[in-house]
Design an enzyme around this catalytic site. Structure first.
Site, mmCIF file in Angstrom:
data_model
loop_
_atom_site.group_PDB
_atom_site.id
_atom_site.type_symbol
_atom_site.label_atom_id
_atom_site.label_comp_id
_atom_site.label_asym_id
_atom_site.label_seq_id
_atom_site.Cartn_x
_atom_site.Cartn_y
_atom_site.Cartn_z
ATOM 1 N N LYS A 9 7.146 -12.321 5.900
ATOM 2 C CA LYS A 9 7.305 -12.082 7.345
ATOM 3 C C LYS A 9 6.470 -13.095 8.145
ATOM 4 O O LYS A 9 5.634 -13.820 7.574
ATOM 5 C CB LYS A 9 6.889 -10.649 7.660
ATOM 6 C CG LYS A 9 7.783 -9.593 6.983
ATOM 7 C CD LYS A 9 7.360 -8.177 7.380
ATOM 8 C CE LYS A 9 8.235 -7.132 6.711
ATOM 9 N NZ LYS A 9 7.885 -5.757 7.131
ATOM 10 N N TYR A 49 17.447 -4.743 10.157
ATOM 11 C CA TYR A 49 16.728 -3.470 10.283
ATOM 12 C C TYR A 49 17.582 -2.373 10.929
ATOM 13 O O TYR A 49 17.037 -1.441 11.520
ATOM 14 C CB TYR A 49 15.430 -3.679 11.065
ATOM 15 C CG TYR A 49 14.296 -4.237 10.222
ATOM 16 C CD1 TYR A 49 13.866 -3.582 9.065
ATOM 17 C CD2 TYR A 49 13.629 -5.403 10.584
ATOM 18 C CE1 TYR A 49 12.827 -4.088 8.289
ATOM 19 C CE2 TYR A 49 12.580 -5.912 9.813
ATOM 20 C CZ TYR A 49 12.187 -5.231 8.665
ATOM 21 O OH TYR A 49 11.144 -5.729 7.897
ATOM 22 N N ASN A 112 2.805 -6.421 7.802
ATOM 23 C CA ASN A 112 2.543 -6.078 6.398
ATOM 24 C C ASN A 112 3.075 -7.133 5.423
ATOM 25 O O ASN A 112 3.446 -6.838 4.302
ATOM 26 C CB ASN A 112 3.036 -4.662 6.079
ATOM 27 C CG ASN A 112 4.511 -4.484 6.341
ATOM 28 O OD1 ASN A 112 5.222 -5.447 6.637
ATOM 29 N ND2 ASN A 112 4.995 -3.262 6.220
ATOM 30 N N GLU A 126 21.627 -7.104 2.075
ATOM 31 C CA GLU A 126 20.678 -8.069 2.654
ATOM 32 C C GLU A 126 20.913 -9.485 2.121
ATOM 33 O O GLU A 126 20.834 -10.454 2.885
ATOM 34 C CB GLU A 126 19.236 -7.599 2.388
ATOM 35 C CG GLU A 126 18.921 -6.344 3.179
ATOM 36 C CD GLU A 126 17.623 -5.648 2.762
ATOM 37 O OE1 GLU A 126 16.882 -6.198 1.923
ATOM 38 O OE2 GLU A 126 17.347 -4.551 3.300
#
Ligand code: RTP
Ligand code: MG
Length: 147
Positions: A9, A49, A112, A126
C-alpha cells in the site's frame, strides 16, 4: 498452482518496504508472476474495496489507496492465499504478531502496509481487476524441485 494478489500500500511504498515484502515471499519459496508500481484511480480503488462500500471507513480507505503509488503483485505457490494472509498478520497492526509484516512494521489499522486476497474468489476477482492476462508471466522456476 494457486495464485493470489498482494499489494504494498502507499505507506509501504513511501517507507521503502517494497523490497522487504517481496523478499519475504521470495524466501518463503513463492513465485512472482507479475508486478507493477501504479498510482491507483478512484474507480479502481472503489472496485477493489467494493465489499466495504457501506462501511464508515470506505471514503478514508479509498483516499488512502489513491494517495500515492502502490506496488501490485501476483504470486503463486501451494496454499498461498491463506499462507500470505498469515505472513501479513491481523488487519489491525496492534493485533498482528511480531514476525508478520503488519506486526513488524504497521502502526495503525488505516496504514497497514499490505493487502492480500482473503479467499480463492477474491484472488480471482482481484487478479483480473488489477492485471491484464499479458502482464502475468508463465515460467518454470527450476528451484521448485527443492521446496
Ligand atoms: P486488506 O483488504 O487491505 O488486505 O485488509 P484486510 O483484508 O486485512 O481487512 P479488511 O476487513 O478487508 O479491511 C480492508 C482495509 O480497510 C481498513 N480498515 N479500516 N477504520 C477501521 O476500522 C478499518 N477497518 C478496516 C484497513 O486498512 C483494512 O486493511
Ligand atoms: Mg480485505
Amino acid at each position: 498452482m494457486e495464485k493470489t494478489f498482494i499489494m504494498v500500500k502507499p505507506d509501504g511504498v513511501q517507507r521503502g518496504l517494497i523490497g522487504d515484502v517481496v523478499s519475504r515471499f521470495e524466501k518463503k519459496g513463492y513465485q512472482l508472476v507479475g508486478a507493477k508500481l501504479i498510482t491507483v484511480s478512484r474507480d479502481l480503488a472503489e472496485q477493489h474495496y467494493a465489499e466495504h462500500k457501506e462501511k464508515p471507513f470506505f471514503g478514508e480507505l479509498v483516499d488512502f489507496i489513491t494517495s500515492g503509488p502502490v506496488f501490485a503483485m501476483v504470486w503463486q505457490g501451494q496454499n498461498i492465499i491463506a499462507t500470505a494472509r498469515q505472513m501479513m498478520g491481523k488487519t489491525n497492526p496492534s493485533d498482528a504478531l511480531p514476525g508478520t509484516i503488519r506486526g513488524d512494521y504497521g502502526v495503525n489499522v488505516s496504514m497497514n502496509i499490505v493487502h492480500g486476497s482473503d479467499s480463492p474468489e477474491s484472488a480471482e476477482r482481484e487478479i483480473a481487476l488489477w492485471f491484464e492476462k499479458s502482464e502475468l508471466n508463465n515460467y518454470e522456476k527450476t528451484i521448485n524441485r527443492w521446496i
